[in-house]
Write an enzyme that holds these catalytic residues in place. Sequence first.
Site, short mmCIF file in Angstrom:
data_model
loop_
_atom_site.label_atom_id
_atom_site.label_comp_id
_atom_site.label_asym_id
_atom_site.label_seq_id
_atom_site.Cartn_x
_atom_site.Cartn_y
_atom_site.Cartn_z
N GLN A 158 -71.01 -2.45 54.86
CA GLN A 158 -70.32 -2.93 56.06
C GLN A 158 -71.38 -3.29 57.11
OE1 GLN A 158 -68.25 0.35 57.70
NE2 GLN A 158 -66.99 -0.84 59.09
N SER A 192 -72.28 -2.94 62.87
CA SER A 192 -73.01 -2.46 64.04
C SER A 192 -74.34 -3.19 64.22
CB SER A 192 -73.31 -0.97 63.92
OG SER A 192 -72.13 -0.26 63.69
N SER A 209 -74.76 1.84 56.03
CA SER A 209 -74.79 2.81 54.93
C SER A 209 -74.86 2.08 53.60
CB SER A 209 -73.54 3.68 54.96
OG SER A 209 -73.41 4.31 56.20
N GLU A 267 -60.97 2.31 57.47
CA GLU A 267 -62.04 3.33 57.56
C GLU A 267 -61.51 4.62 58.19
OE1 GLU A 267 -65.53 2.07 59.73
OE2 GLU A 267 -66.73 3.58 58.68
N SER A 310 -66.63 6.48 67.34
CA SER A 310 -66.90 7.84 67.79
C SER A 310 -65.60 8.54 68.24
CB SER A 310 -67.90 7.81 68.95
OG SER A 310 -67.28 7.20 70.07
N GLU A 313 -64.93 9.70 71.08
CA GLU A 313 -64.49 9.20 72.39
C GLU A 313 -63.68 7.91 72.22
OE1 GLU A 313 -67.60 10.14 71.69
OE2 GLU A 313 -67.69 12.00 72.85
C1 LIG Z 1 -73.54 8.31 59.45
C2 LIG Z 1 -73.27 6.93 60.01
C3 LIG Z 1 -72.98 5.89 59.16
C4 LIG Z 1 -72.73 4.61 59.68
N1 LIG Z 1 -72.48 3.60 58.81
C5 LIG Z 1 -72.28 2.34 59.30
C6 LIG Z 1 -72.11 1.24 58.41
O1 LIG Z 1 -72.12 1.38 57.18
N2 LIG Z 1 -71.94 0.01 58.93
C7 LIG Z 1 -71.92 -0.21 60.28
O2 LIG Z 1 -71.73 -1.35 60.68
N3 LIG Z 1 -72.12 0.81 61.16
C8 LIG Z 1 -72.30 2.08 60.69
N4 LIG Z 1 -72.51 3.11 61.57
C9 LIG Z 1 -72.58 2.84 63.00
C10 LIG Z 1 -71.40 3.33 63.81
O3 LIG Z 1 -70.26 2.53 63.58
C11 LIG Z 1 -71.84 3.30 65.29
O4 LIG Z 1 -72.91 4.20 65.43
C12 LIG Z 1 -70.70 3.69 66.20
O5 LIG Z 1 -69.72 2.69 66.24
C13 LIG Z 1 -71.20 3.96 67.65
O6 LIG Z 1 -71.97 2.93 68.12
P1 LIG Z 1 -73.41 3.18 68.76
O7 LIG Z 1 -74.20 4.01 67.81
O8 LIG Z 1 -73.96 1.85 69.16
O9 LIG Z 1 -73.15 4.08 70.05
P2 LIG Z 1 -72.68 3.57 71.48
O10 LIG Z 1 -71.55 2.62 71.32
O11 LIG Z 1 -73.86 3.12 72.24
O12 LIG Z 1 -72.10 4.91 72.10
C14 LIG Z 1 -72.94 5.90 72.69
C15 LIG Z 1 -72.06 7.01 73.25
O13 LIG Z 1 -71.22 6.49 74.29
C16 LIG Z 1 -69.84 6.76 74.02
N5 LIG Z 1 -69.03 5.62 74.43
C17 LIG Z 1 -69.26 4.31 74.20
N6 LIG Z 1 -68.28 3.54 74.71
C18 LIG Z 1 -67.37 4.39 75.27
C19 LIG Z 1 -66.13 4.21 75.95
N7 LIG Z 1 -65.61 2.99 76.13
N8 LIG Z 1 -65.48 5.31 76.38
C20 LIG Z 1 -65.98 6.55 76.19
N9 LIG Z 1 -67.17 6.78 75.56
C21 LIG Z 1 -67.85 5.72 75.10
C22 LIG Z 1 -69.79 6.94 72.49
O14 LIG Z 1 -68.69 7.77 72.13
C23 LIG Z 1 -71.13 7.61 72.21
O15 LIG Z 1 -71.03 9.00 72.43
C24 LIG Z 1 -72.76 4.39 61.09
C25 LIG Z 1 -73.05 5.47 61.95
C26 LIG Z 1 -73.31 6.72 61.43
C27 LIG Z 1 -73.62 7.82 62.39
#
Ligand SMILES: Cc1cc2nc3c(=O)[nH]c(=O)nc-3n(C[C@H](O)[C@H](O)[C@H](O)COP(=O)(O)OP(=O)(O)OC[C@H]3O[C@@H](n4cnc5c(N)ncnc54)[C@H](O)[C@@H]3O)c2cc1C
Length: 400
Positions: free
Chosen positions: A143, A146, A178, A261, A380, A382
Amino acid sequence: VTPIPAPDDFREQARAWLSSVATPRANASAVWGTGPDRFAILDTLSHDQELELVGRVSEWERLRYDAGWGALDWPTEWGGRGLPSGYEALYRAEEQRFDTPRRNELVYVTQQLVAPTIRQWGTSGQQQRFIRSLLRTDVLCCQLFSEPGAGSDLASVSTRAERDGDAWVLTGQKVWTSGARVADFGEALCRTEAHGERHAGLTAFIVPLDTPGVTVRPIRQITGGATFNEVFLDEVRVPDDLRLGPIGTGWKVALTTLAAERVTSMRVAFDHADRLLALARHLGCGLSPVARDAVADVWVHERVQSMNVARIVAQLERDRAPGPEGSIGKLAATETMRRISAALGALLGPKLTADSGEWGTYAWAEYVVGIPGLRIAGGSDEIQRNIIAERVLGLPRSPA
Ligand SMILES: Cc1cc2nc3c(=O)[nH]c(=O)nc-3n(C[C@H](O)[C@H](O)[C@H](O)COP(=O)(O)OP(=O)(O)OC[C@H]3O[C@@H](n4cnc5c(N)ncnc54)[C@H](O)[C@@H]3O)c2cc1C
């Protein structure tokens, strides 16, 4: 139309088939001190180990699919049996009792996220080309959503896809992907229109990962493994017949994948809750009141989670498409995991952080450090709370 078997008959048939192809697991009922001393929830694998695991899982998945025990809730035209979704859970409960390869995240993404998305959005040519191969795990698809600047706010995706004759040229960076090192394809969300409403400027593609211009670099995780990756797309040419859905519908395509998902994630904590209860039983009645409270809390939450799963599955059977209720399921799962972590601290104390060599103690540390990843992946906690607030409870939208 094949009649739906009664659940007990179905279980018996599943057991009979499983006995003919696999050996029963020694510790099927979570007996403490038996089986592998491993509790991790995210894989800690080298590249070779990941390849080897995916190879073994795919071999098993092919056997299952060909014998009519894979894709149970898919229509027969896709090699399924058209059974209600609950039968998948009945089958899995039986399979747990046998020594079969443990499906990893890439296999879930392939079968449970990408295959249904192609069923909903793919052209008939794409459906013919991909669906059976994905369900059978002949090809694996990750996928590619991100990006460094687009996670929770996925509509900010900036990887560009520009039209060039009968192809598209993709340039940008994806992250946290992943399984990208062992996948054959990636479902990529790209920007095809730089101006105007940002959701409407997105389009989805199925990108063959062996195309020139694709570079995959592993990212080391807190657990020590490196099963997620950065994926760089540098002028990658993708034919138009690998565009998934009409131009400008990428956001809706992505929502289909994300909803699937959340539904897939809602079952994750069950095994570990059982194993935690086995640990508590093993430690016996000398537990402190705090530890007993923590264990009871896990049990209560695991029960609530499984009832939520049953409710969501029943709803899926009525109108198929998973909706925002999946967010309740995913959040309930991560809440159970969070409580399991807290209970482990109360039960094991220092044995959780220093390896005493005792079975079933320090091995839990890998589980505890893996939990935050599960609370982030697939949206997440949140973000799930925002979805529940706005789309289930009808509360006002959170300020941008
Ligand atoms: C183990 C793992 C596997 C993954 N596998 C994949 C994959 O296969 N393909 C893929 O595309 N992605 C994958 N991801 C990525 C995952 O989808 C993103 O990490 C996730 O969507 C959060 O985005 P970010 O890391 O950019 O954090 P951010 O969006 O920057 O968020 C940072 C913090 O701010 C909080 N936050 C952000 N916006 C808001 C809001 N509007 N209200 C309240 N709180 C908020 C979040 O909850 C978090 O605590 C994976 C992540 C992990 C940890």
